[in-house]
Design a protein around this motif. Structure first.
Motif, mmCIF file in Angstrom:
data_model
loop_
_atom_site.group_PDB
_atom_site.id
_atom_site.type_symbol
_atom_site.label_atom_id
_atom_site.label_comp_id
_atom_site.label_asym_id
_atom_site.label_seq_id
_atom_site.Cartn_x
_atom_site.Cartn_y
_atom_site.Cartn_z
ATOM 1 N N LEU A 1 6.670 3.539 2.123
ATOM 2 C CA LEU A 1 8.044 3.553 2.713
ATOM 3 C C LEU A 1 8.412 2.082 3.331
ATOM 4 O O LEU A 1 9.493 1.924 3.447
ATOM 5 C CB LEU A 1 8.027 4.628 3.812
ATOM 6 C CG LEU A 1 7.994 6.272 3.228
ATOM 7 C CD1 LEU A 1 7.891 7.151 4.600
ATOM 8 C CD2 LEU A 1 9.249 6.422 2.499
ATOM 9 N N ALA A 2 7.427 1.519 3.890
ATOM 10 C CA ALA A 2 7.559 0.073 4.443
ATOM 11 C C ALA A 2 7.970 -0.763 3.492
ATOM 12 O O ALA A 2 8.068 -2.085 3.445
ATOM 13 C CB ALA A 2 6.723 -0.059 5.301
ATOM 14 N N GLY A 3 7.666 -0.432 2.106
ATOM 15 C CA GLY A 3 7.760 -1.503 0.990
ATOM 16 C C GLY A 3 6.542 -2.096 0.468
ATOM 17 O O GLY A 3 6.771 -2.981 -0.498
ATOM 18 N N PHE A 4 5.397 -1.673 0.799
ATOM 19 C CA PHE A 4 4.154 -2.278 0.039
ATOM 20 C C PHE A 4 3.721 -1.401 -0.779
ATOM 21 O O PHE A 4 3.200 -0.249 -0.693
ATOM 22 C CB PHE A 4 3.252 -2.260 1.289
ATOM 23 C CG PHE A 4 3.504 -3.116 2.486
ATOM 24 C CD1 PHE A 4 3.518 -4.497 2.219
ATOM 25 C CD2 PHE A 4 3.857 -2.628 3.730
ATOM 26 C CE1 PHE A 4 3.950 -5.321 3.524
ATOM 27 C CE2 PHE A 4 4.376 -3.562 4.927
ATOM 28 C CZ PHE A 4 4.283 -4.741 4.694
ATOM 29 N N ASN A 5 3.893 -1.810 -2.083
ATOM 30 C CA ASN A 5 3.685 -0.824 -3.392
ATOM 31 C C ASN A 5 2.173 -1.398 -3.844
ATOM 32 O O ASN A 5 2.030 -0.298 -4.630
ATOM 33 C CB ASN A 5 4.503 -1.456 -4.132
ATOM 34 C CG ASN A 5 5.862 -0.709 -4.197
ATOM 35 O OD1 ASN A 5 5.675 0.775 -3.798
ATOM 36 N ND2 ASN A 5 7.170 -1.381 -4.032
ATOM 37 N N LYS A 6 1.512 -2.152 -3.572
ATOM 38 C CA LYS A 6 0.120 -2.483 -4.241
ATOM 39 C C LYS A 6 -0.549 -1.486 -3.501
ATOM 40 O O LYS A 6 -1.406 -1.980 -2.572
ATOM 41 C CB LYS A 6 -0.118 -3.856 -4.264
ATOM 42 C CG LYS A 6 0.730 -4.445 -5.502
ATOM 43 C CD LYS A 6 -0.205 -5.588 -6.130
ATOM 44 C CE LYS A 6 -1.335 -5.399 -7.049
ATOM 45 N NZ LYS A 6 -1.847 -6.172 -7.594
ATOM 46 N N ILE A 7 -0.923 -0.365 -3.781
ATOM 47 C CA ILE A 7 -1.828 0.206 -3.010
ATOM 48 C C ILE A 7 -3.071 0.926 -4.073
ATOM 49 O O ILE A 7 -2.856 1.235 -5.103
ATOM 50 C CB ILE A 7 -1.031 1.684 -2.528
ATOM 51 C CG1 ILE A 7 -0.078 1.206 -1.529
ATOM 52 C CG2 ILE A 7 -2.133 2.768 -2.056
ATOM 53 C CD1 ILE A 7 0.707 2.229 -1.006
ATOM 54 N N GLY A 8 -4.143 0.369 -3.422
ATOM 55 C CA GLY A 8 -5.310 0.622 -4.451
ATOM 56 C C GLY A 8 -6.326 1.716 -3.952
ATOM 57 O O GLY A 8 -6.254 1.973 -2.794
ATOM 58 N N GLU A 9 -7.427 1.896 -4.672
ATOM 59 C CA GLU A 9 -8.521 2.799 -4.063
ATOM 60 C C GLU A 9 -9.712 2.333 -4.669
ATOM 61 O O GLU A 9 -9.983 1.734 -5.370
ATOM 62 C CB GLU A 9 -7.952 4.048 -4.825
ATOM 63 C CG GLU A 9 -9.158 5.245 -4.535
ATOM 64 C CD GLU A 9 -8.492 6.557 -4.808
ATOM 65 O OE1 GLU A 9 -8.254 7.305 -4.171
ATOM 66 O OE2 GLU A 9 -8.479 6.834 -6.183
ATOM 67 N N LYS A 10 -10.838 2.267 -3.626
ATOM 68 C CA LYS A 10 -12.116 2.264 -4.057
ATOM 69 C C LYS A 10 -13.055 3.225 -3.621
ATOM 70 O O LYS A 10 -12.904 3.826 -2.628
ATOM 71 C CB LYS A 10 -12.491 1.111 -3.225
ATOM 72 C CG LYS A 10 -13.950 0.582 -3.334
ATOM 73 C CD LYS A 10 -14.563 -0.549 -2.321
ATOM 74 C CE LYS A 10 -15.877 -1.000 -2.861
ATOM 75 N NZ LYS A 10 -16.993 0.123 -3.135
ATOM 76 N N VAL A 11 -13.894 3.586 -4.613
ATOM 77 C CA VAL A 11 -14.879 4.743 -4.392
ATOM 78 C C VAL A 11 -15.869 4.049 -3.251
ATOM 79 O O VAL A 11 -16.433 3.031 -3.530
ATOM 80 C CB VAL A 11 -15.723 5.049 -5.761
ATOM 81 C CG1 VAL A 11 -16.673 6.253 -5.296
ATOM 82 C CG2 VAL A 11 -14.711 5.909 -6.727
ATOM 83 N N VAL A 12 -16.051 4.995 -2.130
ATOM 84 C CA VAL A 12 -16.962 4.414 -1.160
ATOM 85 C C VAL A 12 -18.061 5.573 -0.827
ATOM 86 O O VAL A 12 -17.768 6.960 -1.173
ATOM 87 C CB VAL A 12 -16.283 4.454 0.113
ATOM 88 C CG1 VAL A 12 -15.081 3.213 -0.244
ATOM 89 C CG2 VAL A 12 -15.471 5.657 0.483
#
Ligand code: UDP
Ligand code: MG
Length: 321
Positions: A184-195
């Motif tokens: 919502l704040a405009g940060f679009n590069k959201i990733g994921e890492k298996v932990v």
């Protein structure tokens, strides 16, 4: 400074020394400059004394002590405000999250260019009463937020570009939806890492099953404020108008049927004897109420300091005076 590790904690005294030693080891093996910010969320055990003594041996240890228990979101928000590292890592204090993930998370932010990387506890060591509702919770969150690639919104282990934590505000219980807040704040590069995930070693969980009820309510709130936060009339006005129109036409139909029966010689009743009449009336009343709620919402927005609060990435050739 490379990394800030933020650790919110509530009565986790037994875990802290192990956690601090582990983080310290990972940091020195990778030559990171770092700080660990412990946010003691009003613990009633001796967590704060433990943090004080850890600080004596490691100057990278920093801490904030709340006078009372506020919750995980306020603790995170306080840590975010104080973080100085280029990459900010949040992690639970209970040793369920592994500090060994830090170097890869750091790399994903600095080299792969992610704004936020969320951990995914693919294999969880939690009771079934928690893992099954969690699946449902995440599916809903994916749908509502539109962040389709996340499996585990509420993972305590996350990494952020510094800019992200300085531009989002986590309050209430919204820590469950930080990726949505970031979006919502405009940060679009959201990733994921298996932990890797471990069973809790010491102490007990601080959240009961009410987390799921509250979680859904918070998701509804975020969806609403994200979409209609500065234009509530678009929500209430539409809903109100539709209901009013529906009720209005229904009343006309009820009246017309009576007149029709009256003039064609059938048996007929007073409109007030028909349940449909009251249903239509109620619908019209509710519609009016919703519409007026829209007006009230607009008045609130008009007075809100946030009504013209935009996320600006860059400005060119402008004087700011
Ligand atoms: N926590 C906190 N304030 C609270 C509740 C929890 O700072 O009011 C911290 C807690 O100490 C832990 C983290 O938030 O470091 C996650 O809590 P917990 O492990 O109980 O949650 P779970 O793993 O069961 O989801
Ligand atoms: Mg835990």
């Amino acid at each position: 400074m490379d990394i800030s590790v933020i650790v919110p904690l509530y009565n986790e005294a037994e875990s802290l020394p192990e956690l601090e030693a582990w983080i310290r080891q990972v940091m020195s093996e990778n030559n990171f400059s770092y700080e660990i910010i412990f946010i003691n969320d009003g613990s009633t055990d001796n967590s704060w004394q433990v943090i004080r003594s850890l600080q004596k041996n490691n100057p990278a240890v920093k801490g904030v002590c709340f006078r009372r228990n506020y919750g995980k979101s306020p603790a995170l928000n306080t840590g975010f405000a104080r973080a100085q590292g280029d990459v900010v890592i949040t992690m639970d204090a209970d040793l369920q999250d592994s500090p060994d993930e830090i170097p890869e998370l750091y790399r994903m932010i600095t080299e792969d260019g992610y704004d936020l990387v969320s951990g995914w506890k693919q294999k969880r060591y939690d009771p079934l009463s928690k893992t099954i509702p969690t699946k449902l919770f995440n599916a809903t969150a994916r749908k509502v937020s539109g962040i389709k690639n996340l499996h585990d919104f509420n993972c305590g282990l996350k990494a952020y570009r510094k800019k992200v934590v300085k531009h989002i505000e986590v309050y209430g219980d919204m820590h469950r939806y930080i990726p949505y807040l970031a979006k919502l704040a405009g940060f679009n590069k959201i990733g994921e890492k298996v932990v890797h995930h471990q069973a809790r070693k010491y102490g007990s969980t601080k959240f009961g099953l009410d987390r799921f009820v509250n979680g859904y309510l918070d998701l509804a709130t975020l969806w609403f404020t994200g979409k209609f936060g500065v234009k509530p009339m678009h929500f209430f006005g539409l809903l109100g108008s539709l209901m009013f129109i529906l009720g209005f036409f229904a009343v006309i139909v009820v009246g017309a049927m009576k007149l029709y029966n009256m003039y064609s010689g059938n048996t007929y009743h007073l409109v007030t004897e028909s349940p449909y009449f009251y249903l239509s009336l109620t619908t019209m009343l509710l519609g009016t109420q919703l519409f007026l709620t829209g007006f009230i919402g607009e008045l609130v927005v008009r007075n809100s300091y946030r009504r013209n609060d935009y996320e600006i990435e860059e400005e060119l050739n402008l004087k700011n005076d």
